[in-house]
Design an enzyme around this catalytic site. Structure first.
Site, PDB file in Angstrom:
ATOM      1  N   ASP A  81       0.851  -1.191   0.000  1.00 29.55           N
ATOM      2  CA  ASP A  81       0.000   0.000   0.000  1.00 29.55           C
ATOM      3  C   ASP A  81       0.892   1.248   0.000  1.00 29.55           C
ATOM      4  O   ASP A  81       2.114   1.146   0.158  1.00 29.55           O
ATOM      5  CB  ASP A  81      -0.918  -0.074   1.240  1.00 29.55           C
ATOM      6  CG  ASP A  81      -2.158   0.791   1.109  1.00 29.55           C
ATOM      7  OD1 ASP A  81      -2.469   1.242  -0.010  1.00 29.55           O
ATOM      8  OD2 ASP A  81      -2.840   1.001   2.138  1.00 29.55           O
ATOM      9  N   HIS A  82       0.247   2.418  -0.154  1.00 31.98           N
ATOM     10  CA  HIS A  82       0.935   3.726  -0.181  1.00 31.98           C
ATOM     11  C   HIS A  82       2.424   3.702   0.110  1.00 31.98           C
ATOM     12  O   HIS A  82       2.843   3.630   1.273  1.00 31.98           O
ATOM     13  CB  HIS A  82       0.313   4.663   0.855  1.00 31.98           C
ATOM     14  CG  HIS A  82      -1.097   4.991   0.561  1.00 31.98           C
ATOM     15  ND1 HIS A  82      -1.458   5.994  -0.299  1.00 31.98           N
ATOM     16  CD2 HIS A  82      -2.253   4.427   0.998  1.00 31.98           C
ATOM     17  CE1 HIS A  82      -2.765   6.050  -0.372  1.00 31.98           C
ATOM     18  NE2 HIS A  82      -3.280   5.100   0.398  1.00 31.98           N
ATOM     19  N   ASP A 103       2.954   5.901  -4.359  1.00 34.10           N
ATOM     20  CA  ASP A 103       2.220   7.108  -3.968  1.00 34.10           C
ATOM     21  C   ASP A 103       3.085   8.328  -4.273  1.00 34.10           C
ATOM     22  O   ASP A 103       3.994   8.672  -3.519  1.00 34.10           O
ATOM     23  CB  ASP A 103       1.885   7.031  -2.479  1.00 34.10           C
ATOM     24  CG  ASP A 103       0.997   8.182  -2.025  1.00 34.10           C
ATOM     25  OD1 ASP A 103       0.995   9.230  -2.702  1.00 34.10           O
ATOM     26  OD2 ASP A 103       0.320   8.029  -0.994  1.00 34.10           O
ATOM     27  N   HIS A 178      -8.801   8.708   4.475  1.00 32.12           N
ATOM     28  CA  HIS A 178      -8.234   7.658   5.319  1.00 32.12           C
ATOM     29  C   HIS A 178      -8.622   7.904   6.774  1.00 32.12           C
ATOM     30  O   HIS A 178      -8.779   9.046   7.186  1.00 32.12           O
ATOM     31  CB  HIS A 178      -6.714   7.650   5.202  1.00 32.12           C
ATOM     32  CG  HIS A 178      -6.224   7.211   3.848  1.00 32.12           C
ATOM     33  ND1 HIS A 178      -5.364   7.963   3.100  1.00 32.12           N
ATOM     34  CD2 HIS A 178      -6.488   6.102   3.135  1.00 32.12           C
ATOM     35  CE1 HIS A 178      -5.104   7.318   1.965  1.00 32.12           C
ATOM     36  NE2 HIS A 178      -5.781   6.193   1.962  1.00 32.12           N
ATOM     37  N   HIS A 206      -9.973   4.241  -1.917  1.00 30.35           N
ATOM     38  CA  HIS A 206      -9.277   4.283  -0.618  1.00 30.35           C
ATOM     39  C   HIS A 206     -10.217   4.868   0.426  1.00 30.35           C
ATOM     40  O   HIS A 206     -11.190   5.523   0.093  1.00 30.35           O
ATOM     41  CB  HIS A 206      -8.013   5.145  -0.725  1.00 30.35           C
ATOM     42  CG  HIS A 206      -6.908   4.489  -1.497  1.00 30.35           C
ATOM     43  ND1 HIS A 206      -5.743   4.100  -0.907  1.00 30.35           N
ATOM     44  CD2 HIS A 206      -6.817   4.136  -2.800  1.00 30.35           C
ATOM     45  CE1 HIS A 206      -4.958   3.537  -1.823  1.00 30.35           C
ATOM     46  NE2 HIS A 206      -5.586   3.550  -2.981  1.00 30.35           N
ATOM     47  N   GLY A 208     -12.202   3.333   2.658  1.00 35.06           N
ATOM     48  CA  GLY A 208     -13.506   2.685   2.643  1.00 35.06           C
ATOM     49  C   GLY A 208     -14.172   2.579   4.017  1.00 35.06           C
ATOM     50  O   GLY A 208     -15.400   2.625   4.107  1.00 35.06           O
ATOM     51  N   THR A 231      -8.567   0.843   8.275  1.00 39.82           N
ATOM     52  CA  THR A 231      -8.973   1.281   9.618  1.00 39.82           C
ATOM     53  C   THR A 231      -9.884   0.260  10.293  1.00 39.82           C
ATOM     54  O   THR A 231      -9.731  -0.017  11.486  1.00 39.82           O
ATOM     55  CB  THR A 231      -9.671   2.655   9.524  1.00 39.82           C
ATOM     56  OG1 THR A 231      -8.755   3.566   8.909  1.00 39.82           O
ATOM     57  CG2 THR A 231     -10.066   3.184  10.894  1.00 39.82           C
TER      58      THR A 231
HETATM   59 ZN    ZN Z   1      -5.088   4.474   0.946  1.00 43.99          ZN
END
Ligand code: ZN
Length: 290
Positions: A81-82, A103, A178, A206, A208, A231
Site C-alpha cells: 500500500d501507499h 504514492d 483515510h 481508498h 472505505g 482502519t
Molecule cells: Zn489508501
C-alpha cells in the site's frame, strides 16, 4: 501462489463487484483473511502498509503470505500500500510481490508522472503491477499522507497520466478519506464513471472504512473494483484483543494463543461481511488464476 492483482480486479470489473484489499498487521490477521476468503470463495488482496513492511520485513511478509496461501484454493494477491519511497518500492519489486502502490501524490504533476513511469518500467520487467496515485487522498494512514488536498487534477489529466506512465490501476480522489470519519463524506461516484468512460484501467477506492452499505454499492455500481479496508481491520483487531484482555484479567489467565484465536474470529467475521457486501463472495472459482 501469488495471484495477479490486476487479474483479480479485472474479473471484478467485468462482473460488477469489487475485491476487498485489507491491510494486514501481522500473521494472525493475514491467516484470518485467507481462511475467510477460502470459506467465502472470494478473491482477496492482502495489503501491507509501508509501516508494517518496515516492521516485519519484506522477506518475512512474503514468506508468511506464501505459507498462508499454500494448500488453499484462495486467489490472493500481495500488495504494497501507499509507498512514496523509491528505495522501498524497489525492494518490494525485487521480492516479486503481486503489486505496489507508488504514492507520488506529494510530487508535482510532471515529477509524479516521470517517477511513476520509472517504477512501472522496473515493476513490469519482473511481472509486478503498479497502482498509481498522483492526487492525494486526504487523511494520514500509517504515517503516510496529508490532511489537506494538495494535488487535484481533471479526470482527463489523471487518465492521460496513467496511460503515459503505463500504470495498471488508478487511485483517484473519490471524496473519501483515510481513517475515521467525523462527518459524512461527499462521495464522487460521477468521477468514477467519468474515469471509467475514458479508460479500462481499474479504479481503486481508498478510505472505505465508515461508508454505509448503500454508499459502497453506489461506488461499485459506478465502476470501482478494488476497495481498501485498513482502519476497520485495525479497529476490529484491537477491540477483540481489548475485550479478550479484560476477560483475561478477570480470570487471571494469560494464554496468548487464546487471544490470537479470539482476534482471528473477529477479523474473519469482518472480512466475511465485506465479501458479501462487495459481491466478491462466490467469485473466486469463476475467475482465472494468475
Ligand atoms: Zn489508501
Amino acid at each position: 501462489m501469488r495471484a495477479s492483482t490486476l487479474e483479480l480486479v479485472r474479473n471484478a470489473q467485468d462482473h460488477g463487484y469489487a475485491v476487498p484489499a485489507f491491510n494486514i498487521v501481522d500473521e494472525v490477521s493475514l491467516r484470518a483473511l485467507i481462511e475467510a476468503a477460502e470459506a467465502a470463495d472470494s478473491p482477496v488482496i492482502i495489503q501491507v502498509s509501508l509501516k508494517t513492511a518496515r516492521s516485519i520485513g519484506v522477506e518475512l511478509v512474503g514468506a508468511m503470505f506464501d505459507s498462508a496461501v499454500r494448500g488453499t484454493s484462495v486467489k490472493a494477491a500481495l500488495h504494497l500500500d501507499h509507498c512514496p519511497d523509491l528505495a522501498w518500492i524497489n525492494k518490494v519489486i525485487d521480492a516479486r510481490w503481486s503489486s505496489v502502490l507508488f504514492d507520488a501524490s506529494d510530487r508535482d504533476f510532471d515529477r509524479a508522472v516521470a517517477e511513476t513511469a520509472q517504477v512501472v518500467r522496473a515493476a513490469h520487467a519482473v511481472g509486478v503491477e503498479v497502482e498509481t496515485e498522483i492526487e492525494n487522498i486526504v487523511g494520514v494512514e500509517d504515517g503516510v499522507g496529508s490532511d489537506v488536498l494538495v494535488h487535484s487534477y481533471s479526470p482527463e489529466s489523471l487518465v492521460q497520466a496513467a496511460e503515459d506512465c503505463g500504470a495498471d490501476l488508478l487511485a483517484p480522489q473519490l471524496g473519501t478519506a483515510h481513517g475515521e470519519y467525523s462527518g459524512r463524506p461527499s462521495l464522487l461516484p460521477g468521477r468514477v464513471r467519468e474515469i471509467r468512460a475514458l479508460t479500462d484501467k481499474p479504479v481503486v477506492l481508498h478510505g472505505g472504512t465508515g461508508l454505509t452499505q448503500a454508499e459502497f454499492r453506489l461506488l461499485i455500481a459506478a465502476g470501482v473494483s478494488k476497495i481498501n479496508i485498513s482502519t476497520d481491520l485495525k479497529r476490529t483487531y484491537m477491540r477483540a484483543a481489548h475485550k479478550f484482555l479484560i476477560d483475561a484479567a478477570e480470570r487471571d489467565e494469560w494464554d496468548p494463543p487464546s487471544m490470537f484465536r479470539s482476534v482471528s474470529g473477529a477479523v474473519r467475521a469482518m472480512a466475511t461481511h465485506y465479501f458479501d457486501l462487495f459481491g466478491s463472495a462466490g467469485q473466486a472459482s469463476g475467475s482465472t488464476r494468475a
